[in-house]
Design a protein around this motif. Structure first.
Motif, PDB file in Angstrom:
ATOM      1  N   ALA A 171       0.830  -1.204   0.000  1.00 30.76           N
ATOM      2  CA  ALA A 171       0.000   0.000   0.000  1.00 30.76           C
ATOM      3  C   ALA A 171       0.864   1.254   0.000  1.00 30.76           C
ATOM      4  O   ALA A 171       0.560   2.230  -0.712  1.00 30.76           O
ATOM      5  CB  ALA A 171      -0.928  -0.007   1.209  1.00 30.76           C
ATOM      6  N   LEU A 178      -7.439   0.934  -3.070  1.00 31.57           N
ATOM      7  CA  LEU A 178      -7.629   0.696  -1.636  1.00 31.57           C
ATOM      8  C   LEU A 178      -6.671   1.535  -0.799  1.00 31.57           C
ATOM      9  O   LEU A 178      -7.045   2.035   0.262  1.00 31.57           O
ATOM     10  CB  LEU A 178      -7.423  -0.791  -1.332  1.00 31.57           C
ATOM     11  N   LEU A 202      -7.283  -2.238   5.840  1.00 26.45           N
ATOM     12  CA  LEU A 202      -6.533  -2.484   4.614  1.00 26.45           C
ATOM     13  C   LEU A 202      -5.927  -3.889   4.626  1.00 26.45           C
ATOM     14  O   LEU A 202      -5.993  -4.617   3.632  1.00 26.45           O
ATOM     15  CB  LEU A 202      -5.429  -1.442   4.463  1.00 26.45           C
TER      16      LEU A 202
END
Length: 419
Positions: free
Chosen positions: A221, A236, A246
């Motif tokens: 991420a 996301l 997440l």
């Protein structure tokens, strides 16, 4: 005498290694549509309090749609009870939540998992199917190959990692994590389980055993925020999720997103190998492909069962269910319910309507169904274009699991005249 004393066992995961127990399901649907099931210690996994098995289509749909009565949040969604210490952790994923909290998370991921984004990968999915099937033919020994290891494992995995935006060098990790989580009941398919201080196996879904996956999700991420792309992990990473949310989304997409097609693709081909007339209809274009995909999903649902927990005292099919009882729906049984499907034991590639529950129903209906159907349709189209009629070259091996309808080996003929 207990009215369900003669109800057959559909809990033992070893049963499913021999095939879906359709006759047991039929007996339950006819005589005990909501049947009490024992939950003994099996394969080292501890005994549980038992549960209600729901096998008729109408009752399965009722349970899946009525989240106020049958909760995903109270006890999560696996038959075996989680460790109470793990339950708060498991509730972070939308799979184990009820509305309205479930809806908030689902809307967030739905914005990342749009049909347009999925459809943009259609060309890549087709090229991958074509390439993997060609390689299986080229490398075949005596004209046969294990379709699972040669084609479908990699097909499902690489399609998913493309959509997520996982770097190529890391893709093997996702398959390793999926096998660990999905195949944990199977002594052959999964790595040896880690044992707790009491000598009992640790649940592979527990936070203690998911640290590596979660650490990777956080790193990926962060990379996507610095180097955004048109993929689900970028969406996301930019969605404003807290770190725990997440991590659980990555876990859910990695495991569920991979194993749906990983189970359905070889299962569908196994069904076609067992019915050459049906395959000829597909190969000749007489069976509409979209209907064929859904019929193959009906006869080989990727998921066998899902658990809910009764939130209140209730009644289902004449049985009194108490608050706190486990209620387990059996998808493969519902898909063969004679009350809904004409001649359910027949593979009818033109079947319509086809209200199977292979992707669930209600608020938890599978978010990735569109992507799964795209992959399955493409796989079958490429098979009929380039491959011979499916024919077994040896016995298949099924996963030891009462949760996932997995095929771990499928030897098939891959050389010969097309069709």
């Amino acid at each position: 005498m207990d009215p369900a004393a003669d109800a057959p066992d559909v809990f033992d995961p070893r049963i499913y290694a021999e095939g879906i127990p359709y006759e047991r399901y039929r007996l339950l649907r006819d005589r005990h549509p909501v049947a009490r099931q024992e939950e003994p210690e099996i394969l080292g996994w501890p005994a549980g309090p038992g549960f209600w098995a729901v096998t008729r289509h109408a009752d399965v749909v009722r349970v899946l749609r009525d989240h106020a009565t049958y909760s995903s949040w109270l006890g999560a969604t696996q038959i075996r009870d989680p460790d109470p210490a793990d339950l708060p952790f498991l509730r972070r994923t939308m799979l184990n939540q009820d509305p309205p909290g479930h809806g908030r998370l689902r809307r967030l991921v739905a914005r990342a998992f749009t049909p347009a984004r999925v459809d943009a990968f259609a060309g890549r999915v087709r090229e991958r199917a074509r390439t993997l099937l060609a390689a299986a033919r080229e490398k075949a020994e005596d004209g046969a190959a294990d379709l699972v290891s040669a084609v479908t494992d990699e097909y499902a995995l690489l399609n998913l990692t493309d959509l997520l935006g996982v770097p190529a060098a890391d893709r093997g990790l996702l398959l390793e994590w999926t096998v660990r989580v999905i195949g944990y009941q199977d002594p052959e398919d999964a790595p040896a389980p880690l044992l707790g201080p009491d000598g009992k196996p640790l649940n592979p879904r527990s936070p203690a055993l998911l640290g590596e996956m979660f650490s990777y999700a956080r790193e990926l991420a962060a990379h996507k925020r610095a180097h955004p792309g048109d993929d689900v992990m970028t969406a996301l990473a930019e969605a404003g999720l807290d770190p725990a949310e997440l991590e659980m989304f990555f876990f859910l997409l990695t495991v569920a997103g991979n194993d749906t097609v990983r189970s359905a693709a070889p299962g569908g081909l196994l069904a076609l190998a067992g019915d050459p007339d049906a395959y000829r209809q597909l190969a000749d274009g007489r069976a509409p492909m979209d209907r064929a995909v859904d019929e193959l999903l009906r006869v080989h649902p990727p998921v066998l069962s899902f658990r809910r927990t009764a939130a209140v005292d209730t009644e289902l099919a004449g049985r009194r269910i108490r608050a706190g009882d486990k209620v387990v729906v059996f998808h493969a049984s519902a898909n063969h319910d004679e009350r809904v499907f004409t001649r359910p034991d027949r593979l009818d590639l033109g079947r319509a309507p086809n209200p199977h529950v292979s992707f669930g129903d209600g608020p938890h209906v599978c978010l990735g169904a569109h992507f799964a159907r795209l992959q399955l349709r493409t796989f079958y189209e490429e098979w009929r274009t380039a491959m011979p009629a499916p024919e077994l070259a040896g016995p298949p091996r099924r996963l030891v699991s009462n949760f996932i309808n997995g095929i771990t080996r499928l030897p098939v003929r891959v050389s010969g005249r097309r069709g």
